[in-house]
Every structure is written in C-alpha cells, then in structure tokens.
Design a protein around this motif. Sequence first.
Motif, mmCIF file in Angstrom:
data_model
loop_
_atom_site.group_PDB
_atom_site.id
_atom_site.type_symbol
_atom_site.label_atom_id
_atom_site.label_comp_id
_atom_site.label_asym_id
_atom_site.label_seq_id
_atom_site.Cartn_x
_atom_site.Cartn_y
_atom_site.Cartn_z
ATOM 1 N N UNK A 125 3.705 -21.939 1.028
ATOM 2 C CA UNK A 125 2.362 -22.508 1.057
ATOM 3 C C UNK A 125 2.168 -23.592 2.094
ATOM 4 N N UNK A 126 3.225 -23.931 2.853
ATOM 5 C CA UNK A 126 3.112 -24.974 3.860
ATOM 6 C C UNK A 126 3.391 -26.367 3.337
ATOM 7 N N UNK A 127 3.382 -26.541 2.012
ATOM 8 C CA UNK A 127 3.711 -27.836 1.416
ATOM 9 C C UNK A 127 5.196 -28.110 1.643
ATOM 10 N N UNK A 128 5.525 -29.322 2.105
ATOM 11 C CA UNK A 128 6.910 -29.611 2.470
ATOM 12 C C UNK A 128 7.461 -30.798 1.671
ATOM 13 N N UNK A 129 8.175 -30.526 0.575
ATOM 14 C CA UNK A 129 8.907 -31.596 -0.108
ATOM 15 C C UNK A 129 10.076 -32.050 0.773
ATOM 16 N N UNK A 130 10.541 -33.272 0.549
ATOM 17 C CA UNK A 130 11.681 -33.757 1.313
ATOM 18 C C UNK A 130 12.483 -34.765 0.502
ATOM 19 N N UNK A 131 13.719 -34.935 0.916
ATOM 20 C CA UNK A 131 14.588 -35.983 0.372
ATOM 21 C C UNK A 131 15.201 -36.716 1.550
ATOM 22 N N UNK A 132 15.589 -37.961 1.330
ATOM 23 C CA UNK A 132 16.174 -38.731 2.419
ATOM 24 C C UNK A 132 17.020 -39.879 1.908
ATOM 25 N N UNK A 133 17.772 -40.484 2.817
ATOM 26 C CA UNK A 133 18.591 -41.644 2.484
ATOM 27 C C UNK A 133 18.956 -42.361 3.771
#
Length: 224
Positions: A125-133
């Motif tokens: 759907x183009x929605x982009x979840x992300x994680x980071x540190x």
Amino acid sequence: MRIATSALAVALAAGMSIPAAAQEEKGPLQVKLLGTAVLVDGKITDVRTDTVGLPANTQTSANNNVVPTVAIEYFFNDNLSLETICCVTQHDVDGVTGLPGAELVSDARLIPATFTLKYHINTDGGIKPYVGAGPAYFIFFDEDPGAATVALGVTDFDLSDELGFALQAGVDIPVGKNGASVSLDAKRYFIDTDATWSIGGAPVIETTHKLDPWVLSAGIAYRF
C-alpha cells in the motif's frame, strides 16, 4: 539494548541487498516538520553530596514539553536511511516527595543531538513502517537554580552534558505521488544527567537524575 542492536544489524544487511533499481525510485533526501511531545522522567537515582540536609525521601520529576522539530533524513536506498533531528526543549524540575512542589531547576534548555540508522519496511500500500536506533548526546544550556534552592543561598547550577542511546519506531504514510507523507514517530532515550547546585563555587547538592524521555512526534514529510 543488545537485542535492538542485533536486530538493527540484520536490517542493515537486508537493506544493503536491495537491488539498485529499487534504490533509485525516489530522491535520497527527506525533510520532516513535526510537532513533538518530550516526556521526561527526572527522578533522582543517586545523591553524592548533600550539605543542606535534604529530606530522606526527597524525589523529583521534570515537566513535559511540546516543541516544533525538524528531521533531516538521507536514504542510502529505499530501505535504509540515516536521520538526525533539530529541536530545543525546556524543562523545570520540581520536588514530588520530601519537598513537594519545590522548584529545584528552572528553565533548563536541552538540545537532544540524535542520529538514528533506520530500516524501512516496504508494503504493497506504500505505507512504510520503520525501526531505528543510534547515539544521542544531550546538551544542556541556560539552566538556572530553582526558586526553592535560591532561597537556600544557591548561586549556580549545572546539568552535565551526556551521551546516551535512542530506539525509534514509526511510519510514513504517502499523500499523493509527489513525495509528501504524513509521519508518526516515537523515540525512547536511555540517558542520565548529573545535577550540581553550588554556593560561591562550592557544590552543596550533587545528584544523578534519570531522564529516559519518550519523544513522540507527528507531522508532514517531503522526500525529494
């Protein structure tokens, strides 16, 4: 924290394996304009010096704040990016037990210099979840002793600048096809600071405070 670091290393390896064609779908730079709630702890974890006789059960809390934030992000490919944020937040520290309601720190300003390596998850759907540190360095300035300590004769106050760590998660929701998005972001920092109240240059109270703020943001992004 070890688990989060290992997960980020896996994400980094996965991001580097994305084909070059996918990496070139959009421009490498994204800028976000955000409203940010900074929710700080502020409790005392250690008392090293106390010549004024604080009550044995003295505990403190820092007030929360809402500030504008700018985030600048560089995409190495469509899945992997590096982000930094720019904001200044201001906090008081008051007594909650032992000295309830006493203002101990007045208008301490903080720059939370932060860099996070982020992994973005592609969805249909183009929605982009992300994680980071990544690392964070808290820089304090213009901090003043609170009214309750000035009444005791305190003439100077200092909060130590400190290095810590941040974990991050969020989502970018595209709006149209021109690179604009709605962005929702959450960071949790792990960092302490040392507070020193002095009279005539001599420390009379020295304490360590847990900060560990939640930093919650929402706003708009544009990638170009």
